[in-house]
Design a protein around this motif. Structure first.
Motif, PDB file in Angstrom:
ATOM      1  N   ASP A  89       0.842  -1.199   0.000  1.00 51.32           N
ATOM      2  CA  ASP A  89       0.000   0.000   0.000  1.00 51.32           C
ATOM      3  C   ASP A  89       0.878   1.250   0.000  1.00 51.32           C
ATOM      4  O   ASP A  89       2.110   1.157  -0.049  1.00 51.32           O
ATOM      5  CB  ASP A  89      -1.002  -0.002   1.167  1.00 51.32           C
ATOM      6  CG  ASP A  89      -0.313   0.061   2.522  1.00 51.32           C
ATOM      7  OD1 ASP A  89       0.887   0.363   2.561  1.00 51.32           O
ATOM      8  OD2 ASP A  89      -0.977  -0.197   3.534  1.00 51.32           O
ATOM      9  N   GLU A  90       0.211   2.425   0.055  1.00 50.52           N
ATOM     10  CA  GLU A  90       0.959   3.683  -0.112  1.00 50.52           C
ATOM     11  C   GLU A  90       1.986   3.914   0.990  1.00 50.52           C
ATOM     12  O   GLU A  90       3.051   4.476   0.738  1.00 50.52           O
ATOM     13  CB  GLU A  90      -0.011   4.869  -0.209  1.00 50.52           C
ATOM     14  CG  GLU A  90      -0.901   5.019   1.017  1.00 50.52           C
ATOM     15  CD  GLU A  90      -1.773   6.265   0.950  1.00 50.52           C
ATOM     16  OE1 GLU A  90      -2.394   6.487  -0.097  1.00 50.52           O
ATOM     17  OE2 GLU A  90      -1.823   6.995   1.960  1.00 50.52           O
TER      18      GLU A  90
ATOM     19  N   VAL B  32      -5.870  -1.057   2.226  1.00 47.82           N
ATOM     20  CA  VAL B  32      -4.493  -0.918   2.722  1.00 47.82           C
ATOM     21  C   VAL B  32      -4.221  -2.047   3.721  1.00 47.82           C
ATOM     22  O   VAL B  32      -5.102  -2.863   3.998  1.00 47.82           O
ATOM     23  CB  VAL B  32      -4.248   0.457   3.411  1.00 47.82           C
ATOM     24  CG1 VAL B  32      -4.344   1.594   2.426  1.00 47.82           C
ATOM     25  CG2 VAL B  32      -5.193   0.663   4.586  1.00 47.82           C
ATOM     26  N   THR B  33      -3.008  -2.072   4.265  1.00 42.58           N
ATOM     27  CA  THR B  33      -2.674  -3.108   5.251  1.00 42.58           C
ATOM     28  C   THR B  33      -3.120  -2.663   6.651  1.00 42.58           C
ATOM     29  O   THR B  33      -3.309  -1.467   6.897  1.00 42.58           O
ATOM     30  CB  THR B  33      -1.157  -3.374   5.280  1.00 42.58           C
ATOM     31  OG1 THR B  33      -0.493  -2.143   5.574  1.00 42.58           O
ATOM     32  CG2 THR B  33      -0.658  -3.902   3.952  1.00 42.58           C
ATOM     33  N   GLN B  35      -1.357  -2.625   9.238  1.00 41.22           N
ATOM     34  CA  GLN B  35      -0.290  -1.818   9.843  1.00 41.22           C
ATOM     35  C   GLN B  35      -0.449  -0.333   9.501  1.00 41.22           C
ATOM     36  O   GLN B  35      -0.116   0.533  10.309  1.00 41.22           O
ATOM     37  CB  GLN B  35       1.087  -2.310   9.357  1.00 41.22           C
ATOM     38  CG  GLN B  35       1.502  -3.648   9.937  1.00 41.22           C
ATOM     39  CD  GLN B  35       0.990  -4.829   9.121  1.00 41.22           C
ATOM     40  OE1 GLN B  35       0.091  -4.689   8.301  1.00 41.22           O
ATOM     41  NE2 GLN B  35       1.557  -5.995   9.360  1.00 41.22           N
ATOM     42  N   THR B  36      -0.970  -0.057   8.301  1.00 40.09           N
ATOM     43  CA  THR B  36      -1.177   1.346   7.896  1.00 40.09           C
ATOM     44  C   THR B  36      -2.272   1.994   8.739  1.00 40.09           C
ATOM     45  O   THR B  36      -2.135   3.143   9.166  1.00 40.09           O
ATOM     46  CB  THR B  36      -1.513   1.413   6.387  1.00 40.09           C
ATOM     47  OG1 THR B  36      -0.385   0.916   5.677  1.00 40.09           O
ATOM     48  CG2 THR B  36      -1.811   2.822   5.926  1.00 40.09           C
ATOM     49  N   ALA B  39      -0.755   2.739  12.053  1.00 37.68           N
ATOM     50  CA  ALA B  39       0.121   3.917  11.967  1.00 37.68           C
ATOM     51  C   ALA B  39      -0.697   5.209  11.892  1.00 37.68           C
ATOM     52  O   ALA B  39      -0.329   6.222  12.489  1.00 37.68           O
ATOM     53  CB  ALA B  39       1.029   3.797  10.740  1.00 37.68           C
ATOM     54  N   TYR B  45       1.604   8.336  10.547  1.00 43.41           N
ATOM     55  CA  TYR B  45       1.543   8.414   9.092  1.00 43.41           C
ATOM     56  C   TYR B  45       0.426   9.358   8.653  1.00 43.41           C
ATOM     57  O   TYR B  45      -0.693   9.277   9.174  1.00 43.41           O
ATOM     58  CB  TYR B  45       1.319   7.004   8.509  1.00 43.41           C
ATOM     59  CG  TYR B  45       1.165   6.980   7.016  1.00 43.41           C
ATOM     60  CD1 TYR B  45       2.206   7.380   6.190  1.00 43.41           C
ATOM     61  CD2 TYR B  45      -0.029   6.581   6.424  1.00 43.41           C
ATOM     62  CE1 TYR B  45       2.070   7.380   4.820  1.00 43.41           C
ATOM     63  CE2 TYR B  45      -0.178   6.566   5.051  1.00 43.41           C
ATOM     64  CZ  TYR B  45       0.874   6.971   4.261  1.00 43.41           C
ATOM     65  OH  TYR B  45       0.739   6.982   2.898  1.00 43.41           O
ATOM     66  N   VAL B  46       0.746  10.243   7.735  1.00 42.49           N
ATOM     67  CA  VAL B  46      -0.260  11.155   7.167  1.00 42.49           C
ATOM     68  C   VAL B  46      -0.726  10.545   5.845  1.00 42.49           C
ATOM     69  O   VAL B  46       0.090  10.335   4.941  1.00 42.49           O
ATOM     70  CB  VAL B  46       0.343  12.561   6.929  1.00 42.49           C
ATOM     71  CG1 VAL B  46      -0.688  13.479   6.294  1.00 42.49           C
ATOM     72  CG2 VAL B  46       0.846  13.148   8.235  1.00 42.49           C
ATOM     73  N   PRO B  47      -2.026  10.254   5.728  1.00 42.96           N
ATOM     74  CA  PRO B  47      -2.484   9.556   4.516  1.00 42.96           C
ATOM     75  C   PRO B  47      -2.518  10.472   3.302  1.00 42.96           C
ATOM     76  O   PRO B  47      -2.552  11.697   3.436  1.00 42.96           O
ATOM     77  CB  PRO B  47      -3.898   9.118   4.904  1.00 42.96           C
ATOM     78  CG  PRO B  47      -4.342  10.143   5.874  1.00 42.96           C
ATOM     79  CD  PRO B  47      -3.136  10.550   6.639  1.00 42.96           C
ATOM     80  N   SER B  48      -2.524   9.860   2.133  1.00 42.76           N
ATOM     81  CA  SER B  48      -2.722  10.627   0.904  1.00 42.76           C
ATOM     82  C   SER B  48      -4.174  11.095   0.868  1.00 42.76           C
ATOM     83  O   SER B  48      -5.025  10.592   1.615  1.00 42.76           O
ATOM     84  CB  SER B  48      -2.426   9.749  -0.307  1.00 42.76           C
ATOM     85  OG  SER B  48      -3.419   8.757  -0.428  1.00 42.76           O
ATOM     86  N   LEU B  51      -6.512   8.163   0.100  1.00 38.80           N
ATOM     87  CA  LEU B  51      -6.775   7.257   1.227  1.00 38.80           C
ATOM     88  C   LEU B  51      -7.669   7.934   2.255  1.00 38.80           C
ATOM     89  O   LEU B  51      -8.605   7.313   2.784  1.00 38.80           O
ATOM     90  CB  LEU B  51      -5.444   6.795   1.854  1.00 38.80           C
ATOM     91  CG  LEU B  51      -5.562   5.922   3.096  1.00 38.80           C
ATOM     92  CD1 LEU B  51      -6.374   4.660   2.813  1.00 38.80           C
ATOM     93  CD2 LEU B  51      -4.174   5.535   3.614  1.00 38.80           C
TER      94      LEU B  51
END
Lengths: 156, 74
Positions: A89-90, B32-33, B35-36, B39, B45-48, B51
């Motif tokens: 993923d991203e 997504v996974t 783990q994302t 996060a 983590y800052v998503p796009s 997302l």
């Protein structure tokens, strides 16, 4: 990238380098017997690193291929992409790209240093003829290490 | 170039609890996974934009309801 994968990569690189050193020594023997005796040549080859390389690399390759096929990856990706790339993923793509960036930066630092190490080759080659092979193998080993440490630091 | 010091916080953990979804449930919905998602909830983590909007779509909410901007002047 797991510690196990990193250690596996470095072990394979070390065994490959060791194998190349043994081949180099054999070729040196061939060259020396060829120049002294025109009837033929003789050489000895230590195949232990090659056997160890196959023992470790073949099961690792089979396991990696199975795992990638489970993730529905194509054969092209399995064959050409490094095992440590995780781009599901991203976020994983971003982590991989940052680690690759750090690895690239490390190349700019390590490459001149290894080139400087090569300057000592005339002195060292009397004791260890395969010195250039070791220097050459250090290059990917350092890049893999930087890649692993970058990923590990980002995941903490 | 002036550096703008702002951060994005989110209510993903709270909304996920309200909808009774696991991290894996939400991860599967937005592609997504797990783990994302973990996060994102930790703020690591800052998503796009894509997302972020997919997550809003999964919760049937607007972007402002899920994500908030924190920092200078906020």
């Amino acid at each position: 990238m797991k510690l196990r994968n990193y250690l596996l990569n470095v072990t394979i690189l070390i065994l490959f380098g060791w194998g190349m050193v043994e081949f180099y020594n054999s070729i040196m023997e061939v060259q020396s017997t060829n120049s002294t005796n025109s009837d033929g040549f003789a050489f000895s080859l230590n195949i232990l690193p090659i056997i160890l390389l196959f023992i470790i690399a073949i099961p690792a390759a089979i396991q990696f291929t199975r795992q990638q096929r489970r993730d529905n990856k194509g054969w092209k990706e399995i064959i050409f992409f490094p095992a440590e790339f995780r781009e599901r993923d991203e976020r994983e793509k971003e982590l991989t790209s940052k680690a690759c960036r750090n690895s690239y930066i490390s190349m700019m630092i390590v490459f001149p240093l290894l080139a400087i190490c090569m300057l000592f080759q005339p002195f060292i080659s009397n004791y260890f003829a395969a010195y250039p092979i070791v220097i050459l193998m250090l290059f990917p080993a350092i890049q893999v290490t930087v890649y692993y440490l970058s990923i590990k630091r980002k995941l903490q | 170039m002036k550096e703008i010091n702002v951060q994005i916080s989110n209510r993903i953990r709270e909304l996920r609890a309200r909808f009774q979804w696991t991290q894996q449930d939400l991860a599967s919905k937005v592609g997504v996974t797990r783990q994302t998602i973990a996060a994102l909830e930790k703020g690591d983590y800052v998503p796009s934009l894509l997302l972020a909007m997919n997550i809003c779509l999964a919760f049937q909410m607007t972007v402002e309801e899920v994500f908030q901007l924190k920092g200078e002047g906020q």
